[in-house]
Write a protein that holds these residues in place. Structure first.
Motif, PDB file in Angstrom:
ATOM      1  N   UNK A 217     -20.919 -32.501 -11.400  1.00 48.72           N
ATOM      2  CA  UNK A 217     -20.853 -31.875 -10.083  1.00 48.72           C
ATOM      3  C   UNK A 217     -19.953 -32.681  -9.149  1.00 48.72           C
ATOM      4  N   UNK A 218     -20.032 -34.005  -9.237  1.00 47.43           N
ATOM      5  CA  UNK A 218     -19.174 -34.853  -8.422  1.00 47.43           C
ATOM      6  C   UNK A 218     -17.705 -34.648  -8.776  1.00 47.43           C
ATOM      7  N   UNK A 219     -17.429 -34.469 -10.055  1.00 47.45           N
ATOM      8  CA  UNK A 219     -16.054 -34.234 -10.485  1.00 47.45           C
ATOM      9  C   UNK A 219     -15.516 -32.930  -9.902  1.00 47.45           C
ATOM     10  N   UNK A 220     -16.306 -31.868  -9.987  1.00 42.24           N
ATOM     11  CA  UNK A 220     -15.891 -30.580  -9.427  1.00 42.24           C
ATOM     12  C   UNK A 220     -15.716 -30.696  -7.914  1.00 42.24           C
ATOM     13  N   UNK A 221     -16.651 -31.400  -7.269  1.00 42.21           N
ATOM     14  CA  UNK A 221     -16.554 -31.589  -5.819  1.00 42.21           C
ATOM     15  C   UNK A 221     -15.310 -32.381  -5.451  1.00 42.21           C
ATOM     16  N   UNK A 222     -14.975 -33.402  -6.252  1.00 42.42           N
ATOM     17  CA  UNK A 222     -13.762 -34.175  -5.997  1.00 42.42           C
ATOM     18  C   UNK A 222     -12.519 -33.307  -6.080  1.00 42.42           C
ATOM     19  N   UNK A 223     -12.490 -32.424  -7.074  1.00 42.16           N
ATOM     20  CA  UNK A 223     -11.340 -31.528  -7.224  1.00 42.16           C
ATOM     21  C   UNK A 223     -11.206 -30.628  -6.006  1.00 42.16           C
ATOM     22  N   UNK A 224     -12.316 -30.032  -5.581  1.00 46.72           N
ATOM     23  CA  UNK A 224     -12.272 -29.129  -4.432  1.00 46.72           C
ATOM     24  C   UNK A 224     -11.862 -29.866  -3.165  1.00 46.72           C
ATOM     25  N   UNK A 225     -12.368 -31.104  -2.991  1.00 50.40           N
ATOM     26  CA  UNK A 225     -12.011 -31.870  -1.801  1.00 50.40           C
ATOM     27  C   UNK A 225     -10.568 -32.357  -1.861  1.00 50.40           C
ATOM     28  N   UNK A 226     -10.080 -32.687  -3.054  1.00 50.63           N
ATOM     29  CA  UNK A 226      -8.680 -33.104  -3.198  1.00 50.63           C
ATOM     30  C   UNK A 226      -7.732 -31.958  -2.841  1.00 50.63           C
TER      31      UNK A 226
END
Length: 475
Positions: A217-226
């Motif tokens: 979930x953190x990885x997906x969130x990082x992508x969206x925030x990037x």
């Protein structure tokens, strides 16, 4: 969901006398220095890449988006320079904390130490402090809880403000992003009702109790925030193309506003509370210094650049979160939604630190039959508390500054240098190191006092203004 809760995947941050390897034979300090990392790294834990993800997620949050307003409070020249200095000092203090924890863990024969444990054992090195050493751990744990739960309060305000703006401007949203028209809210539901709407969804999120399961979930969130940050950077670099140069913005802000800058800036370095837990969860903690310098170097660069170009882009009209200044088109409305999703996931990581402090002692006092119920009940109560506090102070920029001034300054600037002094004072510590540490702590203390005072003063003033406005409208 199993009824037995397993806390063996990480250290219990609330107690100093519990070790996950109590059945192992005792090791001498010399042998512990070799086996300390091997014991922790030998179990399943977060990889190098997963740890960087968590470190980035722990620092890239709402504080980053509030930095353009912080730069406004400090000035176009003073702001970026202050951010650079604060970043260097904050990373240095994180490294001090890790080094002191390692040194004391070897000395005391422990496989790991939490932040509170390190301060407690450090105080035992000083004869006149040793009798009260337990209060070192209690004070640190108190500030950790205030900081992490304060972050969570800010996330409630951020989510409500941004989603409220998207909803209220939906009818006026177009596909044209070239007119630089910023969103104008049409009043509807109060932002505090949006906070109540998010409450059950966040409760479900914090029921995830293992960092490993949060990594995807953190990885997906990082992508969206990037993706969101790239678009925010792009807009900030192009928004002034119709505004004549040179840029007529003050190089230095008002002295009375600098404490607000300090609180917002130190809040942005949100990762101090997760440094030791992340290291303890790492498969090979020997690589953690590389993770720390690489991750925090990226974070500091992002802070300085976004704070500067965000202020240049929007000038005196910058708001508590730069997302609230984005134009009224679907592309940038999507940016707000993507970043809000990232903040939603970040809530769980920040909440994890407080959960590791508060839940294990409560679980230990109840029987196995009630373990799950007590665990989930405390999680629900803590989330409800952060929601209630956010409802009481729904001012994003001032909540950020207050939380940063009160607790982030203590954990990130005041305590680590003092911890190094009490840990190494009888081990040929150099005079310049002691002077340097005292200077850092004094700066942190001045920021703590001034930032807290100014933030509270501004909160009271805005509440009075809001109440007067409501009274006049009713009349």
């Amino acid at each position: 969901m199993a009824s037995d809760i397993n806390y063996q995947d990480g250290p219990d941050l609330s107690r100093r006398d519990v070790s996950p390897v109590e059945d192992e034979p005792n090791h001498s300090p010399a042998s512990l220095q070799q086996t300390e990392y091997e014991r922790i790294g030998g179990r399943t834990g977060s990889s190098f890449f997963q740890t960087i993800i968590h470190l980035l997620k722990g620092n890239i949050g709402t504080g980053l988006l509030g930095l353009p307003l912080a730069v406004k409070n400090a000035g176009l020249l003073v702001g970026p320079l202050s951010l650079l200095a604060m970043g260097i000092v904050a990373i240095h203090c994180m490294n001090l904390l890790v080094k002191c924890a390692h040194h004391l863990s070897v000395k005391m024969g422990k496989p790991f130490l939490s932040y509170g444990d390190a301060v407690e054992y450090g105080m035992e090195n000083v004869s006149w402090l040793s009798r009260h050493s337990v209060w070192g751990r209690r004070v640190v744990n108190l500030f950790l809880n205030i900081t992490q739960l304060g972050f969570c309060c800010v996330y409630f305000v951020f989510l409500s403000d941004n989603i409220k703006q998207v909803v209220e401007t939906a009818n006026g949203t177009t596909g044209n992003c070239h007119n630089n028209e910023t969103a104008v809210n049409v009043p509807s539901y109060d932002s505090r009702l949006y906070m109540l709407f998010f409450l059950p969804f966040i409760i479900v999120l914090v029921f995830i109790r293992n960092l490993k399961y949060l990594a995807p979930l953190s990885f997906v969130a990082n992508i969206s925030m990037c993706v969101s940050l790239v678009l925010i950077y792009y807009y900030c670099l192009t928004v002034r193309h119709n505004i004549p140069y040179p840029i007529n913005l003050p190089l230095a802000g008002r002295a009375v506003d600098y404490p607000l800058f300090f609180g917002t800036a130190i809040f942005a370095f949100e990762g101090i509370g997760v440094v030791l837990p992340l290291e303890n969860k790492m498969q090979n903690p020997r690589n953690f210094p590389t993770v720390l310098y690489l991750g925090m170097g990226i974070v500091t660069t992002l802070y300085i650049t976004l704070g500067t170009i965000g202020y240049i882009g929007f000038g005196e009209h910058i708001r508590g979160s730069i997302t609230l200044n984005l134009p009224l088109c679907w592309l940038y409305q999507t940016v707000k939604l993507l970043y809000s999703f990232g903040i939603y996931i970040t809530y769980a990581l920040q909440f994890y630190v407080s959960a590791e402090i508060l839940i294990p002692p409560a679980v230990a006092r109840c029987g196995p039959r009630w373990t799950l119920m007590v665990d989930l009940g405390i999680r629900v109560a803590l989330v409800a508390l952060t929601c209630a506090l956010a409802i009481l102070i729904p001012e994003l920029d001032l909540v950020i500054s207050l939380v940063g001034s009160v607790s982030s300054s203590a954990l990130a600037l005041i305590i680590p240098p003092l911890l190094q002094i009490i840990t190494f004072h009888n081990e040929d510590m150099k005079l310049w190191e002691m002077v340097k540490n005292i200077a850092i702590s004094l700066i942190g203390f001045v920021g703590f006092v001034a930032g807290t005072y100014i933030s509270i003063q501004e909160i009271v003033a805005r509440n009075s203004s809001r109440h007067n406005s409501t009274y006049l409208n009713v009349g």
